[in-house]
Design a protein around this motif. Structure first.
Motif, PDB file in Angstrom:
ATOM      1  N   GLU A   3    -114.978 -25.518  22.817  1.00 28.60           N
ATOM      2  CA  GLU A   3    -115.936 -26.328  22.512  1.00 28.60           C
ATOM      3  C   GLU A   3    -115.933 -27.694  23.435  1.00 28.60           C
ATOM      4  O   GLU A   3    -117.366 -28.141  23.173  1.00 28.60           O
ATOM      5  CB  GLU A   3    -114.900 -27.036  21.251  1.00 28.60           C
ATOM      6  N   LEU A   4    -115.565 -27.949  25.169  1.00 26.82           N
ATOM      7  CA  LEU A   4    -115.526 -28.635  25.424  1.00 26.82           C
ATOM      8  C   LEU A   4    -117.068 -27.399  26.540  1.00 26.82           C
ATOM      9  O   LEU A   4    -117.971 -28.377  26.833  1.00 26.82           O
ATOM     10  CB  LEU A   4    -115.162 -28.791  27.491  1.00 26.82           C
ATOM     11  N   ALA A   5    -117.076 -26.411  25.745  1.00 31.04           N
ATOM     12  CA  ALA A   5    -118.099 -25.557  26.867  1.00 31.04           C
ATOM     13  C   ALA A   5    -119.634 -25.970  25.879  1.00 31.04           C
ATOM     14  O   ALA A   5    -120.702 -25.795  26.674  1.00 31.04           O
ATOM     15  CB  ALA A   5    -117.957 -24.340  27.514  1.00 31.04           C
ATOM     16  N   VAL A   6    -119.080 -25.583  24.991  1.00 34.38           N
ATOM     17  CA  VAL A   6    -120.015 -25.580  23.992  1.00 34.38           C
ATOM     18  C   VAL A   6    -121.382 -27.096  23.832  1.00 34.38           C
ATOM     19  O   VAL A   6    -122.265 -26.932  23.544  1.00 34.38           O
ATOM     20  CB  VAL A   6    -119.956 -25.642  22.499  1.00 34.38           C
ATOM     21  N   GLN A   7    -120.446 -28.094  23.713  1.00 32.89           N
ATOM     22  CA  GLN A   7    -121.234 -29.813  23.547  1.00 32.89           C
ATOM     23  C   GLN A   7    -121.947 -29.775  25.225  1.00 32.89           C
ATOM     24  O   GLN A   7    -122.840 -30.367  24.912  1.00 32.89           O
ATOM     25  CB  GLN A   7    -119.500 -30.298  23.424  1.00 32.89           C
ATOM     26  N   ALA A   8    -120.876 -29.422  26.074  1.00 35.23           N
ATOM     27  CA  ALA A   8    -121.853 -29.551  27.226  1.00 35.23           C
ATOM     28  C   ALA A   8    -123.267 -28.456  27.557  1.00 35.23           C
ATOM     29  O   ALA A   8    -124.462 -28.588  27.757  1.00 35.23           O
ATOM     30  CB  ALA A   8    -121.212 -29.371  28.683  1.00 35.23           C
ATOM     31  N   MET A   9    -123.025 -27.432  26.799  1.00 34.13           N
ATOM     32  CA  MET A   9    -124.355 -25.940  27.498  1.00 34.13           C
ATOM     33  C   MET A   9    -124.555 -26.999  26.039  1.00 34.13           C
ATOM     34  O   MET A   9    -126.118 -26.374  26.684  1.00 34.13           O
ATOM     35  CB  MET A   9    -123.395 -24.925  26.589  1.00 34.13           C
TER      36      MET A   9
ATOM     37  N   ILE B 203    -127.345 -29.510  27.662  1.00 32.36           N
ATOM     38  CA  ILE B 203    -128.388 -29.064  29.132  1.00 32.36           C
ATOM     39  C   ILE B 203    -129.221 -28.167  28.754  1.00 32.36           C
ATOM     40  O   ILE B 203    -130.491 -28.435  28.870  1.00 32.36           O
ATOM     41  CB  ILE B 203    -126.977 -27.915  29.741  1.00 32.36           C
ATOM     42  N   GLY B 204    -129.113 -27.584  27.065  1.00 28.78           N
ATOM     43  CA  GLY B 204    -130.343 -26.475  26.603  1.00 28.78           C
ATOM     44  C   GLY B 204    -130.117 -25.560  25.989  1.00 28.78           C
ATOM     45  O   GLY B 204    -131.199 -24.743  26.359  1.00 28.78           O
ATOM     46  N   VAL B 205    -129.288 -25.097  26.235  1.00 30.22           N
ATOM     47  CA  VAL B 205    -129.013 -23.312  25.862  1.00 30.22           C
ATOM     48  C   VAL B 205    -129.273 -23.577  24.343  1.00 30.22           C
ATOM     49  O   VAL B 205    -129.619 -24.187  23.540  1.00 30.22           O
ATOM     50  CB  VAL B 205    -127.436 -23.594  25.643  1.00 30.22           C
ATOM     51  N   ASP B 206    -129.877 -22.248  24.226  1.00 22.73           N
ATOM     52  CA  ASP B 206    -130.355 -21.861  23.226  1.00 22.73           C
ATOM     53  C   ASP B 206    -129.685 -20.831  22.246  1.00 22.73           C
ATOM     54  O   ASP B 206    -130.193 -20.872  20.758  1.00 22.73           O
ATOM     55  CB  ASP B 206    -131.717 -20.895  23.522  1.00 22.73           C
ATOM     56  N   GLU B 207    -129.130 -19.826  22.737  1.00 22.09           N
ATOM     57  CA  GLU B 207    -128.057 -19.214  22.174  1.00 22.09           C
ATOM     58  C   GLU B 207    -126.418 -19.055  22.311  1.00 22.09           C
ATOM     59  O   GLU B 207    -126.748 -19.637  23.569  1.00 22.09           O
ATOM     60  CB  GLU B 207    -128.868 -17.640  21.420  1.00 22.09           C
ATOM     61  N   ILE B 208    -125.395 -19.408  21.665  1.00 21.04           N
ATOM     62  CA  ILE B 208    -124.465 -18.850  22.167  1.00 21.04           C
ATOM     63  C   ILE B 208    -123.462 -18.175  21.633  1.00 21.04           C
ATOM     64  O   ILE B 208    -123.446 -17.881  19.678  1.00 21.04           O
ATOM     65  CB  ILE B 208    -123.596 -20.184  22.048  1.00 21.04           C
TER      66      ILE B 208
ATOM     67  N   VAL C 289    -122.257 -24.228  32.087  1.00 15.79           N
ATOM     68  CA  VAL C 289    -122.905 -25.517  32.394  1.00 15.79           C
ATOM     69  C   VAL C 289    -123.600 -25.936  33.546  1.00 15.79           C
ATOM     70  O   VAL C 289    -125.370 -25.794  33.777  1.00 15.79           O
ATOM     71  CB  VAL C 289    -122.129 -27.072  32.103  1.00 15.79           C
ATOM     72  N   ALA C 290    -122.439 -25.713  34.736  1.00 13.66           N
ATOM     73  CA  ALA C 290    -123.437 -25.482  36.587  1.00 13.66           C
ATOM     74  C   ALA C 290    -124.576 -24.502  36.130  1.00 13.66           C
ATOM     75  O   ALA C 290    -125.331 -24.742  36.965  1.00 13.66           O
ATOM     76  CB  ALA C 290    -122.511 -25.118  37.484  1.00 13.66           C
ATOM     77  N   ALA C 291    -124.213 -23.786  35.850  1.00 17.82           N
ATOM     78  CA  ALA C 291    -125.144 -21.990  35.834  1.00 17.82           C
ATOM     79  C   ALA C 291    -126.774 -22.498  34.319  1.00 17.82           C
ATOM     80  O   ALA C 291    -127.611 -22.142  35.145  1.00 17.82           O
ATOM     81  CB  ALA C 291    -125.027 -20.268  35.013  1.00 17.82           C
ATOM     82  N   LEU C 292    -126.207 -23.119  34.069  1.00 17.36           N
ATOM     83  CA  LEU C 292    -127.264 -23.121  33.300  1.00 17.36           C
ATOM     84  C   LEU C 292    -128.692 -24.053  33.245  1.00 17.36           C
ATOM     85  O   LEU C 292    -129.898 -24.816  33.442  1.00 17.36           O
ATOM     86  CB  LEU C 292    -127.440 -23.997  31.607  1.00 17.36           C
ATOM     87  N   SER C 293    -127.996 -25.401  34.573  1.00 13.29           N
ATOM     88  CA  SER C 293    -128.292 -26.390  35.091  1.00 13.29           C
ATOM     89  C   SER C 293    -129.545 -26.291  36.008  1.00 13.29           C
ATOM     90  O   SER C 293    -129.810 -26.305  36.771  1.00 13.29           O
ATOM     91  CB  SER C 293    -127.647 -27.495  35.331  1.00 13.29           C
ATOM     92  N   VAL C 294    -128.647 -25.051  36.441  1.00 13.93           N
ATOM     93  CA  VAL C 294    -129.905 -23.861  38.048  1.00 13.93           C
ATOM     94  C   VAL C 294    -130.675 -23.632  36.912  1.00 13.93           C
ATOM     95  O   VAL C 294    -132.151 -23.445  37.670  1.00 13.93           O
ATOM     96  CB  VAL C 294    -128.329 -22.934  38.495  1.00 13.93           C
ATOM     97  N   LEU C 295    -130.403 -22.762  36.278  1.00 11.56           N
ATOM     98  CA  LEU C 295    -131.308 -21.891  35.564  1.00 11.56           C
ATOM     99  C   LEU C 295    -132.510 -22.757  34.498  1.00 11.56           C
ATOM    100  O   LEU C 295    -133.712 -23.257  35.043  1.00 11.56           O
ATOM    101  CB  LEU C 295    -131.245 -20.811  34.229  1.00 11.56           C
ATOM    102  N   SER C 296    -132.138 -24.505  34.245  1.00 15.63           N
ATOM    103  CA  SER C 296    -133.413 -25.168  33.681  1.00 15.63           C
ATOM    104  C   SER C 296    -133.776 -25.403  34.787  1.00 15.63           C
ATOM    105  O   SER C 296    -135.164 -25.575  34.755  1.00 15.63           O
ATOM    106  CB  SER C 296    -132.017 -26.174  33.032  1.00 15.63           C
ATOM    107  N   ALA C 297    -133.974 -26.067  36.384  1.00 15.97           N
ATOM    108  CA  ALA C 297    -134.720 -26.770  36.903  1.00 15.97           C
ATOM    109  C   ALA C 297    -135.411 -25.376  37.382  1.00 15.97           C
ATOM    110  O   ALA C 297    -136.503 -25.466  37.958  1.00 15.97           O
ATOM    111  CB  ALA C 297    -133.179 -26.898  38.036  1.00 15.97           C
TER     112      ALA C 297
END
Length: 244
Positions: free
Chosen positions: A91-97, A100-105, A231-239
């Protein structure tokens, strides 16, 4: 502080609207909005409307629509395959992702997942992930709600098929030699990212994923927890994709 966001099934067509139900209760009785304050109504599918509160009653607020907006869906889409974790780490991962801007989990029943989603328990766990994503999207003022897949979870075979269909797919792995910050990215389509559970990804799973076209990558020297790796990986991809 930005206006609070409330989710509705459909944006009102008229210029005046009554927000009731759970969202109306939250606006009137929890956040205690007052006449003259502004809020945002969103349908979770890109549509949003800025509105001014005109009246407050117990469990509902009346609003006047000031303007409307539609935010296009992100392209490329970011999809995270999240290994099911024990306790509240998933749930912590889902919340933070979501923030960050994830489109699907996609909840993944990995071979090393300690927690197993079976029967009613699995349905409840998946629903909790969806509810967590919904609340995090509201907090982040997102126009699009992320999808939470699974029935209630996804098997490795299903994940393999999804990775094979993606325009780019990556597996976070501590022994990988490739780097996510340096990996090639498509201009559009779908980017899928696999995050393993606490016990990591097995050799057989890694082989299946890379056989489907996914690339094993890492972020740096450190090994991140399952609740923070995505979360870290999505941050890299978002940038890199210009989302930030």
């Amino acid at each position: 502080m930005s206006a609070p966001l409330f989710l509705v099934e459909a944006l009102p067509a008229a210029d005046r609207h009554t927000l009731d139900g759970p969202e109306g209760h939250h606006a009137a009785d929890v956040q205690r909005l007052r006449a003259g304050e502004t809020l945002i109504l969103a349908d979770g599918r890109g549509g949003s409307a800025t509105a001014k509160v005109t009246a407050v009653r117990k469990g509902s607020v009346d609003v006047e629509i000031l303007d409307r907006e539609h935010v296009p869906a992100a392209d490329p889409r970011l999809v995270v395959v999240q290994g099911i974790a024990k306790g509240d780490r998933g749930e912590l991962a889902v919340q933070a992702m979501t923030e960050i801007g994830v489109d699907e989990i996609l909840p993944w029943a990995a071979s090393r997942s300690v927690a197993q989603w079976r029967g009613d328990r699995g349905a409840r766990a998946r629903d909790k992930w969806a509810a967590t994503a919904r609340e995090a999207a509201k907090q982040a003022r997102r126009a699009w709600l992320p999808l939470v897949g699974g029935d209630p979870d996804c098997s490795t075979k299903q994940i393999v098929a999804r990775l094979a269909a993606a325009d780019a797919a990556f597996v976070l792995h501590e022994e990988a030699t490739g780097s996510l910050p340096a990996a090639g990215l498509p201009a559009s389509g779908e980017i899928a990212l696999v995050v393993g559970p606490e016990g990591g990804i097995s050799d057989a799973e890694l082989e299946a994923f890379t056989g489907a076209g996914a690339k094993a990558v890492r972020l740096g020297r450190e090994v991140l927890r399952t609740s923070t790796a995505g979360v870290a990986a999505l941050s890299v991809l978002s940038a890199r994709l210009g989302r930030w």
